[in-house]
Motif scaffolding. Sequence first.
Motif, PDB file in Angstrom:
ATOM      1  N   ILE A 342       0.840  -1.197   0.000  1.00 27.43           N
ATOM      2  CA  ILE A 342       0.000   0.000   0.000  1.00 27.43           C
ATOM      3  C   ILE A 342       0.878   1.251   0.000  1.00 27.43           C
ATOM      4  CG2 ILE A 342      -1.770   1.280   1.263  1.00 27.43           C
ATOM      5  CD1 ILE A 342      -2.865  -1.310   0.230  1.00 27.43           C
ATOM      6  N   SER A 343       1.868   1.264   0.877  1.00 21.06           N
ATOM      7  CA  SER A 343       2.763   2.425   0.966  1.00 21.06           C
ATOM      8  C   SER A 343       3.533   2.631  -0.332  1.00 21.06           C
ATOM      9  CB  SER A 343       3.732   2.241   2.137  1.00 21.06           C
ATOM     10  OG  SER A 343       3.017   2.130   3.356  1.00 21.06           O
ATOM     11  N   ALA A 344       3.960   1.550  -0.966  1.00 23.54           N
ATOM     12  CA  ALA A 344       4.697   1.669  -2.226  1.00 23.54           C
ATOM     13  C   ALA A 344       3.809   2.247  -3.325  1.00 23.54           C
ATOM     14  CB  ALA A 344       5.238   0.303  -2.643  1.00 23.54           C
ATOM     15  N   LEU A 345       2.576   1.773  -3.427  1.00 20.65           N
ATOM     16  CA  LEU A 345       1.658   2.302  -4.442  1.00 20.65           C
ATOM     17  C   LEU A 345       1.370   3.775  -4.194  1.00 20.65           C
ATOM     18  CD1 LEU A 345      -0.840  -0.698  -4.730  1.00 20.65           C
ATOM     19  CD2 LEU A 345       0.777   0.081  -6.485  1.00 20.65           C
ATOM     20  N   ALA A 346       1.213   4.152  -2.917  1.00 19.09           N
ATOM     21  CA  ALA A 346       0.988   5.563  -2.593  1.00 19.09           C
ATOM     22  C   ALA A 346       2.218   6.401  -2.935  1.00 19.09           C
ATOM     23  CB  ALA A 346       0.642   5.699  -1.110  1.00 19.09           C
ATOM     24  N   ALA A 347       3.402   5.848  -2.690  1.00 20.93           N
ATOM     25  CA  ALA A 347       4.638   6.563  -3.000  1.00 20.93           C
ATOM     26  C   ALA A 347       4.758   6.826  -4.494  1.00 20.93           C
ATOM     27  CB  ALA A 347       5.838   5.753  -2.504  1.00 20.93           C
ATOM     28  N   TYR A 348       4.475   5.811  -5.314  1.00 18.78           N
ATOM     29  CA  TYR A 348       4.579   5.980  -6.766  1.00 18.78           C
ATOM     30  C   TYR A 348       3.512   6.937  -7.288  1.00 18.78           C
ATOM     31  CZ  TYR A 348       7.515   1.797  -6.313  1.00 18.78           C
ATOM     32  OH  TYR A 348       8.481   0.905  -5.947  1.00 18.78           O
ATOM     33  N   LYS A 349       2.324   6.873  -6.719  1.00 21.77           N
ATOM     34  CA  LYS A 349       1.247   7.762  -7.154  1.00 21.77           C
ATOM     35  C   LYS A 349       1.564   9.221  -6.828  1.00 21.77           C
ATOM     36  CE  LYS A 349      -3.730   8.584  -6.735  1.00 21.77           C
ATOM     37  NZ  LYS A 349      -5.004   8.155  -6.103  1.00 21.77           N
ATOM     38  N   SER A 350       2.281   9.453  -5.720  1.00 20.53           N
ATOM     39  CA  SER A 350       2.588  10.828  -5.298  1.00 20.53           C
ATOM     40  C   SER A 350       3.505  11.550  -6.274  1.00 20.53           C
ATOM     41  CB  SER A 350       3.233  10.813  -3.914  1.00 20.53           C
ATOM     42  OG  SER A 350       4.573  10.310  -3.984  1.00 20.53           O
ATOM     43  N   GLY A 351       4.301  10.809  -7.036  1.00 20.01           N
ATOM     44  CA  GLY A 351       5.269  11.409  -7.940  1.00 20.01           C
ATOM     45  C   GLY A 351       6.598  11.723  -7.286  1.00 20.01           C
ATOM     46  N   HIS A 352       6.671  11.617  -5.991  1.00 21.61           N
ATOM     47  CA  HIS A 352       7.926  11.887  -5.273  1.00 21.61           C
ATOM     48  C   HIS A 352       8.876  10.689  -5.319  1.00 21.61           C
ATOM     49  CE1 HIS A 352       6.644  15.732  -3.572  1.00 21.61           C
ATOM     50  NE2 HIS A 352       5.474  15.169  -3.291  1.00 21.61           N
ATOM     51  N   PHE A 353       8.360   9.521  -5.653  1.00 20.49           N
ATOM     52  CA  PHE A 353       9.186   8.309  -5.679  1.00 20.49           C
ATOM     53  C   PHE A 353       8.919   7.531  -6.958  1.00 20.49           C
ATOM     54  CE2 PHE A 353       8.896   9.416  -1.260  1.00 20.49           C
ATOM     55  CZ  PHE A 353      10.113   9.062  -0.710  1.00 20.49           C
ATOM     56  N   ARG A 354       9.981   6.901  -7.445  1.00 15.68           N
ATOM     57  CA  ARG A 354       9.880   5.969  -8.562  1.00 15.68           C
ATOM     58  C   ARG A 354      10.427   4.625  -8.080  1.00 15.68           C
ATOM     59  NH1 ARG A 354      12.737  10.133 -10.614  1.00 15.68           N
ATOM     60  NH2 ARG A 354      14.561   8.770 -10.848  1.00 15.68           N
ATOM     61  N   VAL A 508     -16.515  -5.014  -6.740  1.00 14.41           N
ATOM     62  CA  VAL A 508     -16.801  -3.877  -5.849  1.00 14.41           C
ATOM     63  C   VAL A 508     -16.434  -2.585  -6.556  1.00 14.41           C
ATOM     64  CG1 VAL A 508     -16.227  -2.776  -3.647  1.00 14.41           C
ATOM     65  CG2 VAL A 508     -16.472  -5.269  -3.783  1.00 14.41           C
ATOM     66  N   ARG A 509     -15.234  -2.532  -7.110  1.00 15.60           N
ATOM     67  CA  ARG A 509     -14.806  -1.375  -7.913  1.00 15.60           C
ATOM     68  C   ARG A 509     -13.498  -1.703  -8.616  1.00 15.60           C
ATOM     69  NH1 ARG A 509     -14.790   0.336  -2.759  1.00 15.60           N
ATOM     70  NH2 ARG A 509     -12.813   0.309  -1.622  1.00 15.60           N
ATOM     71  N   GLN A 510     -13.225  -0.932  -9.651  1.00 16.70           N
ATOM     72  CA  GLN A 510     -11.942  -0.993 -10.335  1.00 16.70           C
ATOM     73  C   GLN A 510     -11.084   0.129  -9.768  1.00 16.70           C
ATOM     74  OE1 GLN A 510     -11.137  -3.371 -12.701  1.00 16.70           O
ATOM     75  NE2 GLN A 510      -9.035  -2.615 -12.595  1.00 16.70           N
ATOM     76  N   VAL A 511     -10.030  -0.221  -9.074  1.00 20.22           N
ATOM     77  CA  VAL A 511      -9.184   0.771  -8.422  1.00 20.22           C
ATOM     78  C   VAL A 511      -8.272   1.415  -9.463  1.00 20.22           C
ATOM     79  CG1 VAL A 511      -7.569   1.203  -6.538  1.00 20.22           C
ATOM     80  CG2 VAL A 511      -9.257  -0.628  -6.335  1.00 20.22           C
ATOM     81  N   ASP A 512      -8.222   2.731  -9.439  1.00 15.96           N
ATOM     82  CA  ASP A 512      -7.446   3.480 -10.432  1.00 15.96           C
ATOM     83  C   ASP A 512      -5.967   3.488 -10.035  1.00 15.96           C
ATOM     84  OD1 ASP A 512      -6.639   5.080 -12.486  1.00 15.96           O
ATOM     85  OD2 ASP A 512      -7.365   6.960 -11.599  1.00 15.96           O
ATOM     86  N   ILE A 513      -5.255   2.460 -10.474  1.00 15.20           N
ATOM     87  CA  ILE A 513      -3.818   2.346 -10.230  1.00 15.20           C
ATOM     88  C   ILE A 513      -3.136   2.102 -11.571  1.00 15.20           C
ATOM     89  CG2 ILE A 513      -1.986   1.153  -8.988  1.00 15.20           C
ATOM     90  CD1 ILE A 513      -4.071   0.164  -7.010  1.00 15.20           C
ATOM     91  N   PRO A 514      -2.186   2.940 -11.963  1.00 15.89           N
ATOM     92  CA  PRO A 514      -1.487   2.715 -13.239  1.00 15.89           C
ATOM     93  C   PRO A 514      -0.823   1.336 -13.278  1.00 15.89           C
ATOM     94  CG  PRO A 514      -1.006   4.909 -12.390  1.00 15.89           C
ATOM     95  CD  PRO A 514      -1.744   4.182 -11.309  1.00 15.89           C
ATOM     96  N   LYS A 515      -0.863   0.709 -14.438  1.00 14.42           N
ATOM     97  CA  LYS A 515      -0.271  -0.622 -14.592  1.00 14.42           C
ATOM     98  C   LYS A 515       1.217  -0.604 -14.246  1.00 14.42           C
ATOM     99  CE  LYS A 515       0.236  -4.409 -17.924  1.00 14.42           C
ATOM    100  NZ  LYS A 515       1.703  -4.554 -17.727  1.00 14.42           N
ATOM    101  N   LEU A 518       1.589  -1.016 -10.515  1.00 11.83           N
ATOM    102  CA  LEU A 518       1.315  -2.394 -10.097  1.00 11.83           C
ATOM    103  C   LEU A 518       2.467  -3.309 -10.486  1.00 11.83           C
ATOM    104  CD1 LEU A 518      -2.474  -2.713 -11.043  1.00 11.83           C
ATOM    105  CD2 LEU A 518      -1.520  -2.683  -8.738  1.00 11.83           C
ATOM    106  N   ASP A 519       2.983  -3.132 -11.697  1.00 14.77           N
ATOM    107  CA  ASP A 519       4.095  -3.973 -12.154  1.00 14.77           C
ATOM    108  C   ASP A 519       5.330  -3.772 -11.279  1.00 14.77           C
ATOM    109  OD1 ASP A 519       2.532  -5.005 -14.148  1.00 14.77           O
ATOM    110  OD2 ASP A 519       3.347  -3.727 -15.738  1.00 14.77           O
ATOM    111  N   ALA A 520       5.581  -2.539 -10.870  1.00 15.98           N
ATOM    112  CA  ALA A 520       6.751  -2.264 -10.022  1.00 15.98           C
ATOM    113  C   ALA A 520       6.609  -2.958  -8.671  1.00 15.98           C
ATOM    114  CB  ALA A 520       6.905  -0.756  -9.831  1.00 15.98           C
ATOM    115  N   VAL A 521       5.402  -2.940  -8.113  1.00 17.49           N
ATOM    116  CA  VAL A 521       5.175  -3.630  -6.841  1.00 17.49           C
ATOM    117  C   VAL A 521       5.330  -5.133  -7.027  1.00 17.49           C
ATOM    118  CG1 VAL A 521       3.417  -4.194  -5.124  1.00 17.49           C
ATOM    119  CG2 VAL A 521       3.752  -1.820  -5.817  1.00 17.49           C
ATOM    120  N   LYS A 522       4.800  -5.665  -8.125  1.00 17.37           N
ATOM    121  CA  LYS A 522       4.921  -7.106  -8.377  1.00 17.37           C
ATOM    122  C   LYS A 522       6.378  -7.529  -8.495  1.00 17.37           C
ATOM    123  CE  LYS A 522       0.484  -7.688 -10.786  1.00 17.37           C
ATOM    124  NZ  LYS A 522      -0.162  -7.983 -12.094  1.00 17.37           N
TER     125      LYS A 522
END
Length: 670
Positions: A342-354, A508-515, A518-522
């Motif tokens: 969760i923290s990693a996805l939030a970090a990538y979404k923020s733009g402050h981390f790659r 329930v819903r499709q969560v808006d997470i760039p592929k 997700l690939d980076a977390v995987k």
Amino acid sequence: MTPPTLAETTPGRDLKRRFVWVGLAMVAGMVALAVQLYRLQITQGEEYAAKSVANFVKEVRQRADRGLIKDRRGTILVDSRPSFDAFVTPAFCTNCATEVLPRLGELLGWDEATRKKMEDQVRVARRNAPFQPLPVRIDLTRDEYDRINARRDMLDGVDVVPVPHRNYRTSSVLSHVLGYMNEITTDELERLNAEGSRYALGDYIGRRGLERYFETTLRGTDGVRKEVVNARGRVIDELQDKLGKDAVVPSRPGNNVVLSIDMRLQEEAENAFPASAGAVVAVDVKTGFIRAVVSRPGFDPNLLTGRITPTQMAALAKDPLQPMINRVSANHFSPGSTFKVISALAAYKSGHFRPDSVVNCPGGYRLGARTWRCHKDSGHGPVNGKTAMQYSCDTWFYKVADTIGLDPIAEMGKALGLGSPTGIGVLAEVPGIMPSSDYHNKASPGGYTKGMALNSAIGQGDDNVTPLQLALVYAAIANGGTLYKPQLVERIEGLDGEVIAQNMPEVVRQVDIPKAHLDAVKVGLIATAMEPGGTAYRSMVQSGLKDIMVAGKTGTAQVATLGTVRLKTHQMDFFQRDHAWFAGFAPANDPEIAVVVINEHGGHGGADAAPTAMAVIKKYFDLKKEDAANPPPRQNTPYVPALPVAPSVDGISLTRGSAPVAGGNDAVAH
């Protein structure tokens, strides 16, 4: 003779007046009699006719068989077994309190309090429902049955009736999913019958799990058999023919519930799980259907559905491991490092981390005057998104939390279902806690501080999830961001196997997470299990899995505040030990199944949770090959238990109070 004056009457006139009054009284009496006859014969004639027939025509209830509960391949997990119950019909019970009940109490071993209770119940029933059989002993033993039958001539109004009783073939396995049954209460009886149900005093009703949720589906419809009886309630055989063809209305069995669980995989999960307390969840990542689910310790539904003693109930209530709590969905825990996705996805979404953003780990992270420790005291050195996940480096995630704060992490967690019930329905559940700054401003003394974000980023602090929620998070990461509603039931079948209702996957819903995120977390999760140095690598190597790539994350969630000296697991009191987690999915390149394991107070995720998950994953793919080679026919074979007894905690005192819920402590998790 002196003639009468004007104020006096003659004897003849007085007699005539009396005749008039007598005549009026007779007329009034005739009118009253006519009115009463009209009421009895016309207005209430049918009611009194029915009551008179009831004096010699007795209606015997024919109990419907409750529906079966089966696994997805048709193996019967719950059915009904033949048994006998003892009933007293007050209207036919001659000298009930002075002769019949004392004799019956002697045969059944009643104490004085029980006998008095039965006398009171019969007295009330004689006034309110004299022709309705009253249950006085459920599920007679063979000896009790024989003793009553031998004295039937001295037990007017007592009947021994065959009644199907629930039979849970899996014992404590799946107990929280299946639920149990017990006697309906007076309030429930009144409420449900007012709604159109047809329950009777002494009926059993579903409690918890599937038995409760599918009560109406499983219950069936009772039938009735009419019998001609004498004043003592004895059947008059020679008059039975007079009742005609409507003397018997057959019962209709309930429908069958078919689960999504495969008992072969369930057995493997039970056998591979070494914990005294904890949970295992295996879910289909493409549908949300649950394939195996363990909540330990469990309870024996046969005991709770039968004649459980006060001593046995007290033992269940006082057990420090709380066997009545469903750990899969009705208890929440700090997720430890399994939360780092969760923290990693939030970090990538923020733009402050790659994924290639590097943070140096010297063994901790300095924030203000305090150093937040990494689980590796000597540090991991420079780590990026992948290696931080692989080695479970806390420092990389401390940096994320310090940079972006708590709210982006909370938003990602909530988007993936944390902090809210999953909607499974069949099982009771708690929402868990996904803390934000607003949450801490309301709930925490002094309000939100940045250190709370550091705790949450590694799955500690006030983060609390259920194992079911975490399984759905990893399933969503595996399938590209689709959050499914979890389901335990695939279909409802009729008596002959016809499909009455079929459950389909529910999004329930499709969560808006760039592929790319997700690939980076995987990539990090794959390295955790498949590359040397990964915290689950040893378990993967030892599992015997071949040609199956696993992606996963270990977690060790702290329960007690760390001291200055780290203790080994075996050196700690049981309830002070860390929770061991593993969450993952396979195959990593085309995921099919997600597995989550929590070994409560078990130690470390890599050693004490990951091996169970690897065993379940291996069994899943072994069964897939087996079924492809030999497609199994849909069957209705009874389940034969082949499961070991749940392990005990050797050498550890379990006499404390209830186990604490992890959370609220400073964190070192991996």
